[in-house]
Design a protein around this motif. Structure first.
Motif, PDB file in Angstrom:
ATOM      1  N   ASP A  50       0.820  -1.211   0.000  1.00  0.00           N
ATOM      2  CA  ASP A  50       0.000   0.000   0.000  1.00  0.00           C
ATOM      3  C   ASP A  50       0.855   1.263   0.000  1.00  0.00           C
ATOM      4  O   ASP A  50       0.351   2.348  -0.265  1.00  0.00           O
ATOM      5  N   GLU A  91      -0.042  -2.011   7.473  1.00  0.00           N
ATOM      6  CA  GLU A  91      -0.054  -1.503   6.101  1.00  0.00           C
ATOM      7  C   GLU A  91       1.194  -2.033   5.383  1.00  0.00           C
ATOM      8  O   GLU A  91       2.307  -1.623   5.703  1.00  0.00           O
ATOM      9  N   THR A 161      -2.811   2.207  12.906  1.00  0.00           N
ATOM     10  CA  THR A 161      -3.441   1.979  11.609  1.00  0.00           C
ATOM     11  C   THR A 161      -4.164   3.246  11.163  1.00  0.00           C
ATOM     12  O   THR A 161      -4.815   3.909  11.963  1.00  0.00           O
TER      13      THR A 161
END
Length: 178
Positions: A50, A91, A161
């Protein structure tokens, strides 16, 4: 020459050759996080990410280009650039290490907030080495090149997060207020 003198001559010759040659560092094993360390960080050689960052190895002061006074006092000095990286927990983030030195290997050893060594990989000269890191714990992680200490080190800050954020949000057009 007697039979007893031959081993001494061979040993003396071997020691002379060893002293005259450039000292070499024995190759240390590379390893990714084991099952226990993978609870803290998962590292793979491929996969979807990501986010991504490139970390360069930089020559700060080397014998070929100097400055001579620095090299004579401190030896060759290298650094990671950037030396600080922030990522989000859970991530997947691709980190590409570019070793820009033509004649010096580096390595990357990742240490967790609890001082546990999580992984260690070789960064060969003039090579790009890429892994996908997914940190499962928040905190400040330290990384080192064990070959060039104490100066070649850095930190990865793992933030909470990013709730509700999508990777494309930072580029989305937002309506202007009147």
């Amino acid at each position: 020459m007697s039979m007893l003198d031959r081993p001494l001559v061979v040993l003396t010759a071997a020691l002379s050759l060893a002293a005259a040659s450039k000292p070499t560092r024995l190759a240390e094993p590379s390893y990714l996080p084991d099952a226990t360390a993978s609870r803290v960080v998962t590292v793979t050689e491929a996969g979807a990410a990501d986010a991504g960052i490139t970390v360069l190895t930089e020559a700060v002061a080397i014998k070929e280009t100097g400055p001579r006074a620095t090299v004579s006092r401190f030896g060759e000095v290298y650094a990671f650039s950037p030396a600080f990286v922030a990522v989000h927990r859970d991530e997947p983030t691709e980190i590409s290490f570019w070793n820009l030195q033509p004649d010096d290997d580096h390595d990357f050893m990742l240490v967790g907030p609890d001082a546990q060594v999580l992984m260690k990989i070789l960064l060969p000269a003039l090579r790009k080495t890429t892994y996908v890191f997914t940190f499962h714990d928040e905190g400040l992680f330290t990384f080192y090149c064990t070959i060039h200490q104490p100066e070649m080190s850095g930190q990865i800050l793992v933030l909470p997060t990013a709730q509700g954020r999508q990777s494309s949000d930072c580029h989305a057009q937002r309506p202007l207020r009147p």
